[in-house]
Design an enzyme around this catalytic site. Structure first.
Site, mmCIF file in Angstrom:
data_model
loop_
_atom_site.group_PDB
_atom_site.id
_atom_site.type_symbol
_atom_site.label_atom_id
_atom_site.label_comp_id
_atom_site.label_asym_id
_atom_site.label_seq_id
_atom_site.Cartn_x
_atom_site.Cartn_y
_atom_site.Cartn_z
ATOM 1 C CD GLU A 1 -3.227 0.612 0.501
ATOM 2 O OE1 GLU A 1 -3.842 1.541 -0.022
ATOM 3 O OE2 GLU A 1 -3.587 -0.583 0.383
ATOM 4 C CB CYS B 1 -3.724 -10.554 1.110
ATOM 5 S SG CYS B 1 -3.778 -8.752 1.281
HETATM 6 N N1 DGL Z 1 -6.568 -6.595 0.807
HETATM 7 C C1 DGL Z 1 -7.094 -7.077 2.037
HETATM 8 C C2 DGL Z 1 -7.131 -8.575 2.152
HETATM 9 O O1 DGL Z 1 -7.325 -9.213 1.130
HETATM 10 C C3 DGL Z 1 -6.752 -6.331 3.279
HETATM 11 C C4 DGL Z 1 -5.351 -6.101 3.631
HETATM 12 C C5 DGL Z 1 -5.318 -5.271 4.891
HETATM 13 O O2 DGL Z 1 -5.897 -4.179 4.884
HETATM 14 O O3 DGL Z 1 -4.744 -5.738 5.886
HETATM 15 O O4 DGL Z 1 -7.048 -9.139 3.205
#
Ligand code: DGL
Length: 265
Positions: A152, A183
């Protein structure tokens, strides 16, 4: 609910853009309304209560935007908040089931690794779902909590490489034949992961399958948009950052609308 209504997609931040991009590729006539909860990321280190609370607020907001279907483009929210969200009256998609569906038919997969946030890995959702369809598969899970924030915040491949390698060298992931990117941020580092494994480990991620799952359900419910209406996708964030703006442009180079919306006060 109308076929011309938009599809709602949400995540804590830019991870869900990988899902939105995949949806746009397979369903180019569909208008997307996206919500990135940049104010509260990372979700993966939050409690089940908080993730659920945020997710419910976002879904309410997306329903107010007349979304005909909602995609939880976040594994952490899919893992812990799905049961609450699915109570709504529109089709709800998570990013876990399409992966399980793929694995169920792939007999060559024998030892699968899963990487994801603390919330996703400690929920045990991947292990449970995989064993419900394939008892013979060994599942080795590893929480990789630094990765989502790293992706990010920072594009510098050099920093990413060391941290990615340190995680993938973990003994838990020894001898895997495939790896689930648990994720939605991780497709953004798929190249580095492939380099680490020299392409000898199959990388499995929801973005390869979710578009087809959504298309099938929309078709079945007569909700597929057949018209190429000249819509603009609408992106909302809870905290406007230049990084989010940059990443959105990367995935959606044509003009889109991006604005901050305070839905949590
Ligand atoms: N993109 C998210 C996931 O698939 C969230 C990642 C996060 O904000 O910790 O878990």
């Amino acid at each position: 609910m109308n076929a011309e209504d938009p599809i709602g997609i949400f995540d804590s931040g830019i991870g869900g853009l990988t899902v939105a991009h995949a949806i746009n590729k397979i369903l180019p006539y569909e208008k997307i309304v996206y919500f990135g909860d940049t104010q509260h990321l990372p979700y993966g280190n939050k409690s089940i209560n908080k993730i659920t609370q945020y997710s419910i607020k976002i879904v309410d907001f997306l329903l107010k935007q007349k979304c005909k279907a909602i995609i939880i483009a976040c594994n952490s929210a899919s893992a812990v908040a799905y049961q609450e969200i699915v109570k709504n009256k529109v089709p709800i998609f998570d990013v876990i089931k399409p992966v399980i569906h793929y694995i169920s038919s792939q007999k060559h997969i024998q030892h699968i690794g899963v990487i994801g946030t603390n919330a996703t890995i400690s929920s045990g959702v991947y292990k449970d779902y995989i064993h419900a369809v394939r008892k013979d598969v060994k599942v080795s899970s590893l929480a990789t909590p630094l990765l989502a924030s790293l992706i990010e915040e920072d594009d510098r491949k050099l920093y990413q490489k060391g941290i990615i390698e340190a995680y993938l060298e973990n003994n838990k992931l020894k001898n895997i034949d495939s790896l689930i990117l648990g994720c939605t941020h991780y497709p953004l580092i798929e190249t580095q992961i492939n380099e680490f494994y020299n392409k000898k480990v199959e990388i499995i991620s929801a973005i390869k399958y979710i578009g087809h799952s959504v298309k099938k359900v929309l078709e079945k419910n007569n909700l597929l948009n057949q018209k190429n209406s000249k819509h603009k996708h609408h992106f909302y964030v809870s905290d406007y950052t230049t990084n989010f703006q940059k990443k959105t442009k990367l995935f959606f180079p044509k003009s889109i609308i991006l604005e901050q919306e305070n839905i949590f006060s």
